[in-house]
Scaffold this active site. Structure first.
Site: not given
Length: 311
Positions: A250-251, A42
């Site tokens: 978050g990635d 990701n």
């Protein structure tokens, strides 16, 4: 620009549910999809879509999921240094509820075999401007990569997720530590004897920056706190959007932040550069939560710039 990401890649099975089940409870899914995932994958794709030239060091099985992950990463503009191993490619089961929240179970599979770096992998890190790490691969590889980067003056960004104890030698080799509030409290409790439960986010960020690296503490829709050793924390406000799926947000933040640092910094990692990178990353994450899936939700550089210009 040159960014190297060392980390995991998984085939994700994503189940849409009304609510995430409690222990012992069975719920029916409204739908299921199979998509690319893994924190390393990701973040590599997020960095590439944010404008960086990305090399991804990863272990994949010699199976159909491994073939698909390799093809999808390449299609996103990522150059792979992939080990193809006999262990099955990693998988994850993800439930996403109607509020966009998620719960995830990961089987690392081939990712477990990324233990020690080879000559070519070390060379790729030494030739990069930014190295991005997470903790879904063995700690031995994370430490080895960070040490190789430190020796070559490559900027090291560590997303300490999933959280686990961080060896002192690793902390000494990283430049930017990215954690959410839960991870920050867990790490602070490991490294300090006093109680951290009642400390606010600014105090947490300051405490972690005392360990050496600059700290970016992500706060979900509220944005992120940026703190460098010896200076007061700075809040980068979040973007107000209607979230439908937070998987991979978050990635997306981490990959976009790395790309921005790759673009802006050449050996100088000051507070201003980190704030600008966090603003860029917060915008990318805000776009991603308005879409379903981890990789499918990651925006392009053009989308990030457009969103920033109208908000």
């Amino acid at each position: 620009m040159s960014t190297v990401v060392l980390g995991s890649a998984n085939r994700d099975l994503v189940y849409r549910v009304e609510r995430i089940p409690s222990p012992g409870e069975t719920v029916l899914a409204a739908s299921v999809s199979v998509v690319a995932g893994g924190k390393g994958n990701n973040q590599a794709i997020a960095a590439a879509r944010s404008g960086a030239e990305v090399t991804f060091i990863v272990a994949l099985g010699t199976d159909e999921p491994g073939d698909r992950l390799a093809a999808e990463a390449a299609a996103a503009g990522v150059t792979l240094q992939a080990r193809r191993v006999t262990e099955p490619t990693g998988t994850a089961i993800i439930t996403v509820d109607d509020n966009g929240e998620n719960a995830i179970v990961v089987n690392p599979g081939a990712n477990r075999l990324l233990e020690m770096l080879n000559v070519g992998e070390n060379a790729a890190i030494a030739g990069a401007h930014v190295l991005v790490l997470q903790l879904e691969t063995p700690m031995s590889a994370v430490i080895g990569a960070a040490n190789a980067a430190r020796a070559a003056s490559t900027t090291v960004v560590l997303n300490a997720s999933p959280i686990q104890p961080l060896p002192a030698g690793l902390l000494a080799s990283i430049d930017v530590l990215i954690v959410n509030e839960h991870e920050a409290r867990h790490l602070a409790a490991q490294t300090r004897s006093n109680q951290t439960q009642n400390e606010d986010e600014n105090a947490l960020a300051s405490a972690l920056s005392e360990l050496g690296p600059a700290v970016i503490l992500t706060l979900g829709p509220r944005g992120a706190i940026v703190c460098v050793p010896g200076e007061l924390p700075v809040l980068v406000p979040g973007r107000r959007v209607a979230a439908v799926d937070t998987t991979g947000a978050g990635d997306t933040f981490c990959g976009a932040l790395a790309a921005k640092l790759d673009q802006e910094t050449r050996g100088t990692l000051d507070l201003g550069a980190l704030i600008r990178a966090a603003e860029f990353a917060t915008t990318a994450a805000a776009i991603s939560v308005q879409r379903h899936g981890a990789v499918p939700s990651i925006p392009t550089l053009e989308e990030i710039r457009h969103f920033h210009s109208i908000n």
